[in-house]
Write a protein that holds these residues in place. Structure first.
Motif: not given
Length: 352
Positions: A11-14, A140-156
């Motif tokens: 998953x990775x947020x924007x 001057x201006x600011x760039x946007x903050x980066x999103x978060x990314x990681x691997x996850x496990x789904x277990x049903x």
């Protein structure tokens, strides 16, 4: 649809949008000043539990989920748009773990339950934000903050009211087919069932419950033998256990002890759940042999086992009524003779 109870996803947020550097330049407007807008916030990643799903098979074909980036700021104080969210639609009963498969993030046990998995990055500031009394025209201006990314496990872990447990080839799938409208695979060899199955038991308009067929457990399942941990995980949510024992085997007491030991080793609370014990496949033996098997079983189980046959249907209804009683449901009972310790005295019972 193929059953899949475990999946790994990325998953990775924007990212947030960048702020703008802009100045008002209009005729007859003196000292226009900065008017750069802020960037938009990046999209989030959510997981939502929905009805109608009972497998994670969709995540085999799509493993990457990325939210949209936020829009960039623009002149005339125009802010960037927020990025679209990414939503993972998962079955009710799904647990979400970190990549280490040990740290649980969420346990979605109710329809509509929602959890935030990754937050989008903040949008950057435009130059209007940097205007001060001593700096009337910041460039001057600011760039946007980066999103978060990681691997996850789904277990049903299936959510069922009652679960069928027992050694391989104990007749669980046959019982499920006799008690519900489900059509599990049935064959005369062990480990026919490789994936848990679900069926709805209908004992009247106001009495319905979900019955789960848990694949056969073996000795050492609690330590991971075979697919023990994954199979036992599906039993965790069951409120009542129907323990089926093949009466054609030589040691029914040993079969009972094996399953009880595995349940206790996996989770003592699971072993403490209400349990109904039944001798299955009574149609394959004579009444005298069934009676002898009951005596052997009583060496380990001190209660009164039910006598059932998933093939002929003998004793299926009483077993379902017993489950309903344990669940606190008021079933509209049919006139079914009560089970007896002596198979010879049961009316309507006869061997093949």
């Amino acid at each position: 649809m193929k059953f899949l109870d475990q999946a790994k996803v990325f998953i990775r947020s924007g990212d947030g949008g960048a702020g703008a550097v802009s100045f008002r330049r209009e005729k007859f407007i003196e000292y226009g000043g900065p008017d750069g807008g802020d960037g938009g916030r990046g999209g989030d990643v959510w997981a939502v539990a929905v009805e109608g799903l009972n497998t994670l098979i969709d995540f085999r074909y799509q493993q990457h989920f990325k939210a949209k980036k936020g829009g960039h700021g623009m002149g005339r104080n125009r802010f960037g748009a927020k990025g679209d969210d990414s939503i993972l639609m998962v079955p009710v009963g799904t647990q979400i773990y970190e990549e280490d498969q040990e740290t649980m993030i969420a346990d979605l046990t109710q329809e509509g339950q929602k959890v935030l998995l990754a937050q989008g990055g903040n949008g950057g500031w435009g130059n209007l934000r940097f205007k001060t009394s001593t700096n009337q025209a910041p460039a001057r201006s600011n760039p946007g903050a980066p999103g978060e990314e990681r691997w996850l496990w789904l277990r049903l872990k299936l959510i069922a009211d009652a679960g069928l447990v027992g050694l391989p080839n104990a007749g669980k799938s046959t019982f499920l087919a006799a008690a519900t409208a489900a059509h599990p695979k049935i064959a005369d060899y062990p480990f026919t069932t490789l994936h848990p199955g679900l069926g709805v038991v209908d004992l009247g308009t106001s009495t319905r419950f979900v019955l789960a067929d848990i694949p056969g457990l073996i000795e050492g399942a609690a330590e991971g033998a075979g697919l023990g941990h994954r199979f036992l995980g599906h039993v965790e949510r069951c409120k009542v256990l129907l323990h089926l024992i093949d009466c054609t085997q030589d040691d029914p007491a040993g079969a009972y002890k094996t399953i009880r030991n595995e349940l206790r080793a996996y989770d003592p609370q699971l072993a403490a759940r209400p349990e109904i014990v039944a001798l299955n496949k009574i149609d394959a033996l004579t009444p005298e042999l069934v009676k002898e098997q009951m005596k052997l079983l009583k060496k380990a189980y001190k209660g009164k086992p039910l006598l059932i046959s998933g093939v002929s249907g003998e004793g299926v209804k009483p077993a379902l009524y017993a489950i309903a009683d344990k669940l606190g449901l008021n079933a509209d009972r049919e006139e079914v003779p009560p089970p007896s310790d002596d198979p010879d005295t049961e009316e309507g019972w006869s061997p093949l």
